[in-house]
Design an enzyme around this catalytic site. Structure first.
Site, PDB file in Angstrom:
ATOM      1  N   GLU A 114       0.882  -1.173   0.000  1.00  0.00           N
ATOM      2  CA  GLU A 114       0.000   0.000   0.000  1.00  0.00           C
ATOM      3  C   GLU A 114       0.919   1.222   0.000  1.00  0.00           C
ATOM      4  O   GLU A 114       1.583   1.515   0.984  1.00  0.00           O
ATOM      5  CB  GLU A 114      -0.919  -0.031   1.227  1.00  0.00           C
ATOM      6  CG  GLU A 114      -1.942   1.084   1.234  1.00  0.00           C
ATOM      7  CD  GLU A 114      -1.759   2.020   2.414  1.00  0.00           C
ATOM      8  OE1 GLU A 114      -1.422   3.212   2.153  1.00  0.00           O
ATOM      9  OE2 GLU A 114      -1.936   1.598   3.551  1.00  0.00           O
TER      10      GLU A 114
ATOM     11  N   CYS B 185      -1.999   8.579   4.069  1.00  0.00           N
ATOM     12  CA  CYS B 185      -1.875   7.978   2.740  1.00  0.00           C
ATOM     13  C   CYS B 185      -3.118   8.222   1.901  1.00  0.00           C
ATOM     14  O   CYS B 185      -3.080   8.092   0.672  1.00  0.00           O
ATOM     15  CB  CYS B 185      -1.593   6.490   2.858  1.00  0.00           C
ATOM     16  SG  CYS B 185      -2.835   5.576   3.797  1.00  0.00           S
TER      17      CYS B 185
END
Length: 676
Positions: A258, A297
């Site tokens: 990720e 993120c």
């Protein structure tokens, strides 16, 4: 201030910092507050401890055992969370940021605990889909099963969420039955270490289920094999280095990534000033730019607005950003704290300069802003910075450069197709949001952009009171994304658990598949020599216990009475000529629900007993019509058993209705709650 020695937990022992230890500075003051790292960790001993001790202990437990364990750990952490809050201030985060991290992580564990109890069996094998009949006579079947990997999961986490980042990976891993070695980013590992100490001190985890590396992993990845897994969160550059490790590639070690991405938010063309959607959009962008000082993120890096609304959005957003009080995160008045480190500050300013080559900064001057309660020169403080790119179609840096801080770029789009093109120029993101009250806009966005984004978040006046926000990954939904976002997945409910399990196709007789999955398969041995199953407790019932009822003739009077009593006078039940004109019916037929009612009358044992309630039925199919004069009978078999609490469990019964020719006319699964 006392220096904090951040330790690792390796092969059952706490190990102090040693050779290779790094200093960790406070994001607020710049003072060194801790050190972490030890190049002398015995990584092979750690892997062996996980393989030989943690793995077997977890695999002995059922999914429900592990779910109860997760719930107990989460509730234990909830009682200790103030300690984690207090430690987290030196990361530069505010109390509201801590709650996203700490409370969000605990909440994620609780969701997986709940899903484990509700959606997984009280067993050690997970059944992935129904069985498939592979032989004509029903004596050869196949189905997919999932079992835990017999290795270890190595979790490499980012600095921005030292608690949530660990727990959101750990919960599905432990629920799957796989031990974990957690490696947090060194800059904030002191918070992770405190959380790990709490979990280990609770005594709720089996020995070997959890280990911690504070500092570098050394050559641990070089010793992994096909039963191990690596889950990484961080930069694309680091992800590329890890995923191309020759050992991981040669041994097909599972690798999920990720990565950072250029997440975007689109203001729909219908959301003009004065609409609830316009105001919502401005608030969402402001929040996503400043929460965790933009170090998320999922933060909004690109803001896409119809060209007619550019000036209005810049004005409104600048007004909101101007109200963001920057300062010591321990102050109640502070709305945005510091970046995690001086190094991160330098990186953000460098990336902002690259963006500035293609866009004009319209809000936020890193050389001229106010910090309350702290020295902005010593701490890692920056202001929110908003850029305006007037020509985004030709731009490159605004679509490929992420300043991992409170930095975002607003850009105009001409029409919906142009907005979709701009969205996709990021080449893959974790999330894109669209603020619109127009369903057609939403549908076009999904068709044009979904392939480039792991999550599409739509919000408007209807959902805004309950929506959790653009930047909030939820444990129920997939977190991850294609392309630049890493191409991996996390969370997503039970999907996240499957990442740590092996799916295997098993084939065999009905009895073999019943034994493997602890779920009765049609054609398997039936037990028919016992008392009526409704008189037997949950614990006394065995898979395959079967009751055969007597038969009952369905009359025309039954059909008409049921029709008038319920009001269901559909022509197929009342008009013979119309029914015959229908390709499905030979003439007037019985209601399907009449058959279900008669079936219950044929198999129910009426006296008080262990059956406490009928809670529903699944997978109902009507397979052949029943006419007046036909007879029906029932076969009722114990298919599956699932404990629910201390008083009762759920029994799933396989029910088949057949006619006088032994042809199946209906089939379904009945659910009852039975006392132990």
């Amino acid at each position: 201030m006392n220096m904090r020695n951040v330790e690792s937990f390796a092969a059952g022992q706490w190990v102090s910092p040693g050779a290779g230890a790094r200093n960790i500075a406070s994001a607020i003051t710049g003072d060194v507050i801790a050190q972490a790292g030890n190049d002398g960790l015995d990584v092979q001993a750690m892997l062996g401890y996980a393989h030989d001790v943690g793995g077997p202990a977890l695999r002995k437990m059922t999914f429900h055992d592990r779910a109860r364990m997760l719930k107990a750990v989460a509730l234990y952490l909830r009682e200790q969370r103030q300690t984690l809050y207090d430690l987290s201030y030196d990361t530069g985060a505010t109390l509201s940021d801590h709650k996203i991290d700490v409370d969000g992580g605990i909440g994620t564990m609780l969701v997986f605990a709940s899903k484990g109890r509700r959606e997984m069996p009280d067993a050690q094998v997970y059944l992935d889909g129904p069985p498939e009949q592979l032989g004509r006579e029903g004596q050869f079947w196949g189905r997919h099963v999932c079992t835990p990997l017999q290795g270890v999961a190595v979790h490499i986490n980012a600095f921005n969420f030292p608690v949530w980042g660990m727990l959101e990976k750990l919960a599905p891993t432990l629920l799957a039955g796989v031990p974990a070695i957690v490696k947090p980013a060194t800059a904030t590992c002191y918070v992770t270490e405190a959380c790990v100490r709490m979990m280990l001190a609770s005594g709720l985890l089996p020995e070997g289920a959890l280990q911690l590396v504070s500092g570098g992993l050394g050559d641990m990845l070089d010793h992994l094999d096909c039963q191990d897994a690596v889950a990484f969160t961080g930069s694309a550059q680091t992800a590329l280095k890890l995923r191309t490790n020759p050992v991981l590639m040669e041994r097909s070690v599972r690798f999920a990534s990720e990565q950072d991405s250029l997440n975007a938010s689109v203001l729909g063309p219908d959301a003009v000033p004065g609409t609830p959607e316009f105001d919502l959009f401005v608030k969402e962008v402001q929040r996503e730019m400043t929460a965790k000082a933009g170090q998320k993120c999922t933060a909004i890096r690109r803001i896409m607005v119809h060209e007619a609304q550019i000036d209005a959005v810049i004005s409104a957003l600048s007004e909101h950003l101007a109200k963001t009080a920057i300062g010591d995160p321990r102050l109640e008045t502070t709305r945005m704290g510091a970046l995690v480190s001086a190094g991160q500050k330098r990186d953000v300013l460098e990336k902002a300069a690259l963006i500035g080559a293609e866009a004009e900064r319209v809000f936020g001057d890193p050389d001229n802003f106010e910090v309350v309660g702290a020295d902005k020169e010593k701490g890692a403080f920056v202001p929110p910075m908003l850029f305006h790119c007037a020509a985004p179609d030709e731009a490159e840096r605004v679509h490929d450069t992420e300043a991992f801080g409170p930095v975002s770029t607003i850009m105009p789009y001409r029409d919906l197709n142009n907005a979709i093109d701009l969205l996709n120029k990021g080449k893959g993101s974790l999330v894109a949001s669209v603020i619109t009250n127009d369903g057609d806009v939403a549908r076009e966005m999904v068709l044009g952009a979904a392939a480039f984004h792991g999550r599409l978040y739509f919000n408007n006046r209807t959902s805004m009171a309950e929506a959790t926000g653009h930047g909030s990954p939820l444990p129920h939904m997939v977190h991850g994304g294609p392309g630049r976002a890493g191409g991996g997945e996390e969370l997503g409910g039970i999907r996240g658990v499957m990442h740590y399990m092996q799916r295997t196709a098993v084939q065999g007789s009905p009895d073999i598949l019943t034994a493997i999955g602890k779920q009765w398969v049609p054609g398997a041995t039936e037990i028919t020599d016992r008392a009526h199953p409704f008189t037997r407790t949950f614990n006394d019932l065995d898979l395959g216990e079967t009751f055969y009822s007597g038969s009952r003739v369905v009359t025309l009077d039954d059909i008409e009475t049921f029709a008038h009593f319920t009001g269901d006078t559909f022509y197929a039940h009342m008009d013979d000529a119309a029914a015959k004109a229908n390709p499905f019916f030979p003439g007037r037929v019985a209601h399907g629900y009449l058959l279900l009612s008669f079936a219950a009358g044929l198999f129910v044992q009426p006296d008080p007993g262990p059956v406490l309630a009928n809670t529903g039925l699944d997978n109902l199919r009507f397979m052949a019509p029943v006419e007046a004069g036909d007879s029906i009978k029932v076969r009722l078999s114990v298919k599956h058993k699932t404990p629910r609490n201390e008083e009762y469990g759920e029994v799933r019964w396989h029910v088949t209705l057949t006619n006088q020719n032994d042809e199946a006319v209906a089939e379904y699964e009945l659910l009852t709650m039975n006392a132990y």
